[in-house]
Design a protein around this motif. Sequence first.
Motif, mmCIF file in Angstrom:
data_model
loop_
_atom_site.group_PDB
_atom_site.id
_atom_site.type_symbol
_atom_site.label_atom_id
_atom_site.label_comp_id
_atom_site.label_asym_id
_atom_site.label_seq_id
_atom_site.Cartn_x
_atom_site.Cartn_y
_atom_site.Cartn_z
ATOM 1 N N GLN A 10 0.909 -1.284 0.038
ATOM 2 C CA GLN A 10 0.170 0.134 0.029
ATOM 3 C C GLN A 10 0.991 1.135 0.051
ATOM 4 O OE1 GLN A 10 -2.144 -0.926 3.464
ATOM 5 N NE2 GLN A 10 -3.668 -2.004 2.402
ATOM 6 N N LEU A 11 2.162 1.126 0.458
ATOM 7 C CA LEU A 11 2.981 2.160 0.486
ATOM 8 C C LEU A 11 3.477 2.498 -0.948
ATOM 9 C CD1 LEU A 11 4.794 1.924 3.960
ATOM 10 C CD2 LEU A 11 3.213 3.412 3.288
ATOM 11 N N GLU A 12 3.548 1.695 -1.708
ATOM 12 C CA GLU A 12 4.100 1.790 -3.140
ATOM 13 C C GLU A 12 3.680 3.074 -3.839
ATOM 14 O OE1 GLU A 12 4.021 -1.826 -4.999
ATOM 15 O OE2 GLU A 12 5.453 -2.937 -3.629
ATOM 16 N N GLY A 13 4.502 3.681 -4.310
ATOM 17 C CA GLY A 13 4.296 4.863 -5.047
ATOM 18 C C GLY A 13 3.973 6.070 -4.350
ATOM 19 N N LEU A 14 3.906 6.050 -3.014
ATOM 20 C CA LEU A 14 3.995 7.180 -2.107
ATOM 21 C C LEU A 14 5.188 7.268 -1.377
ATOM 22 C CD1 LEU A 14 0.247 6.717 -0.756
ATOM 23 C CD2 LEU A 14 0.996 8.296 -2.311
ATOM 24 N N TRP A 15 5.634 6.147 -0.790
ATOM 25 C CA TRP A 15 6.871 6.072 0.193
ATOM 26 C C TRP A 15 8.006 5.011 -0.364
ATOM 27 C CZ3 TRP A 15 6.117 10.021 3.501
ATOM 28 C CH2 TRP A 15 4.744 10.486 3.718
ATOM 29 N N GLN A 16 9.233 5.752 0.211
ATOM 30 C CA GLN A 16 10.191 4.594 0.140
ATOM 31 C C GLN A 16 10.697 4.389 1.727
ATOM 32 O OE1 GLN A 16 12.110 3.216 -2.387
ATOM 33 N NE2 GLN A 16 13.038 2.164 -0.788
ATOM 34 N N VAL A 17 10.602 3.248 2.079
ATOM 35 C CA VAL A 17 10.904 2.853 3.412
ATOM 36 C C VAL A 17 12.412 2.711 3.420
ATOM 37 C CG1 VAL A 17 10.570 1.196 5.430
ATOM 38 C CG2 VAL A 17 8.744 1.484 3.757
ATOM 39 N N GLU A 18 13.000 3.569 4.388
ATOM 40 C CA GLU A 18 14.332 3.682 4.628
ATOM 41 C C GLU A 18 15.069 3.024 5.550
ATOM 42 O OE1 GLU A 18 16.107 7.769 4.336
ATOM 43 O OE2 GLU A 18 16.017 7.594 2.214
ATOM 44 N N SER A 19 14.272 2.850 6.887
ATOM 45 C CA SER A 19 14.756 1.867 7.777
ATOM 46 C C SER A 19 13.559 1.091 8.642
ATOM 47 C CB SER A 19 15.440 2.634 9.032
ATOM 48 O OG SER A 19 14.526 3.522 9.707
ATOM 49 N N GLN A 20 14.036 0.007 9.128
ATOM 50 C CA GLN A 20 12.621 -0.842 9.707
ATOM 51 C C GLN A 20 13.183 -1.407 11.044
ATOM 52 O OE1 GLN A 20 10.655 -3.807 7.035
ATOM 53 N NE2 GLN A 20 11.548 -2.788 5.249
ATOM 54 N N SER A 21 12.574 -1.158 12.022
ATOM 55 C CA SER A 21 12.965 -1.597 13.391
ATOM 56 C C SER A 21 11.771 -2.413 13.848
ATOM 57 C CB SER A 21 13.485 -0.317 14.362
ATOM 58 O OG SER A 21 14.600 0.031 13.957
ATOM 59 N N GLY A 22 12.099 -3.416 14.881
ATOM 60 C CA GLY A 22 10.950 -4.101 15.464
ATOM 61 C C GLY A 22 11.055 -3.575 17.074
ATOM 62 N N VAL A 23 9.846 -3.353 17.393
ATOM 63 C CA VAL A 23 9.681 -2.720 18.811
ATOM 64 C C VAL A 23 9.326 -3.669 19.815
ATOM 65 C CG1 VAL A 23 8.349 -1.020 20.174
ATOM 66 C CG2 VAL A 23 8.933 -0.436 17.925
ATOM 67 N N LEU B 43 6.114 -2.558 14.609
ATOM 68 C CA LEU B 43 7.080 -2.378 13.796
ATOM 69 C C LEU B 43 7.169 -0.725 13.496
ATOM 70 C CD1 LEU B 43 6.478 -5.148 10.992
ATOM 71 C CD2 LEU B 43 8.123 -5.097 12.968
ATOM 72 N N HIS B 44 8.527 -0.323 13.446
ATOM 73 C CA HIS B 44 8.568 1.222 13.063
ATOM 74 C C HIS B 44 9.395 1.355 11.845
ATOM 75 C CE1 HIS B 44 10.808 5.272 14.318
ATOM 76 N NE2 HIS B 44 9.742 5.422 13.814
ATOM 77 N N TRP B 45 8.900 1.883 10.798
ATOM 78 C CA TRP B 45 9.123 2.323 9.564
ATOM 79 C C TRP B 45 9.498 3.514 9.605
ATOM 80 C CZ3 TRP B 45 5.785 -0.987 5.903
ATOM 81 C CH2 TRP B 45 6.004 -2.416 6.123
ATOM 82 N N ILE B 46 10.675 4.291 9.018
ATOM 83 C CA ILE B 46 10.792 5.573 8.753
ATOM 84 C C ILE B 46 10.820 5.739 7.222
ATOM 85 C CG2 ILE B 46 12.612 7.598 8.686
ATOM 86 C CD1 ILE B 46 13.275 6.667 11.692
ATOM 87 N N CYS B 47 10.017 6.506 6.640
ATOM 88 C CA CYS B 47 9.824 6.558 5.279
ATOM 89 C C CYS B 47 10.145 7.870 4.527
ATOM 90 C CB CYS B 47 8.382 6.121 5.006
ATOM 91 S SG CYS B 47 7.571 4.685 5.782
ATOM 92 N N ARG B 48 10.635 8.111 3.346
ATOM 93 C CA ARG B 48 10.816 9.292 2.999
ATOM 94 C C ARG B 48 9.596 9.318 1.718
ATOM 95 N NH1 ARG B 48 15.820 11.460 3.798
ATOM 96 N NH2 ARG B 48 14.700 13.439 3.184
#
Length: 249
Positions: free
Chosen positions: A189-202, A242-247
């Motif tokens: 669902q993020l495709e076309g809007l966001w690039q996920v730059e980092s992913q962490s588990g909480v 999950l924590h995703w930082i997106c651009r």
Amino acid sequence: MSDRHFDQLATRFAEKIYGGAKGAIRLAVLQADLAEALPDRPLRVLDIGGGLGHMSLWLAERGHEVTFTEPAEPMLEGARQRFAEAGQTATFIQAPWQELLGQLTEPYDLVICHAVLEWLAEPHAILPVLHQLTKPGGWLSLAFYNRDALIYRNLLKGHFKKMRKNVMAGEKQSLTPQQPLDPRELATQLEGLWQVESQSGVRVFHDYMPVEFQARAELADLLEMELAHRRHPSFAGLGRYLHWICRPI
């Protein structure tokens, strides 16, 4: 199903989420990720569904200009009080996410959306709004309740009947979210809007520890180990959140 707000559960939310190690780990991971990703300059920050203001206050204390939004009045007032006690300021708006585009005139450097999607009737519907509210070249900090972790937890408990029925939503008045998110579906669902730059588990291991081990563990040790393993290729996907930082694209 409708979006769920925490008008009647603010006190319980505070005690359950931030009254012990779970909340401390959550904040530590989110803050470590943001400290690593963000530039060393003041940013305009929008916190959507900011709860009791823990993350917003942390950002304000670091010199960022915070706009704090929350639909539930008791939560908003709790955040106001937290800011006042810390001697910090923010712009406070009581509104659901659907009203924000009509109230906010400029996009933000950083948009925070933590533990919001899983309480929405249609989680995907907020994604284009988040995109519009984020400046080109900005950041989206997206944290969500991980369906994979919930499945694994139920498997460990032997809840096989529940697994066969595929019922993962929390009960009414429960703090188990109504829409746990499948990370693969969200990535699509993020495709076309966001690039996920980092992913962490909480909380990649804490919630799976036997209760007696949790009770004996020192908080400093838990934080150290959770931070050390939050991006481990075998463990990160087991994070309760999950924590995703997106651009923005």
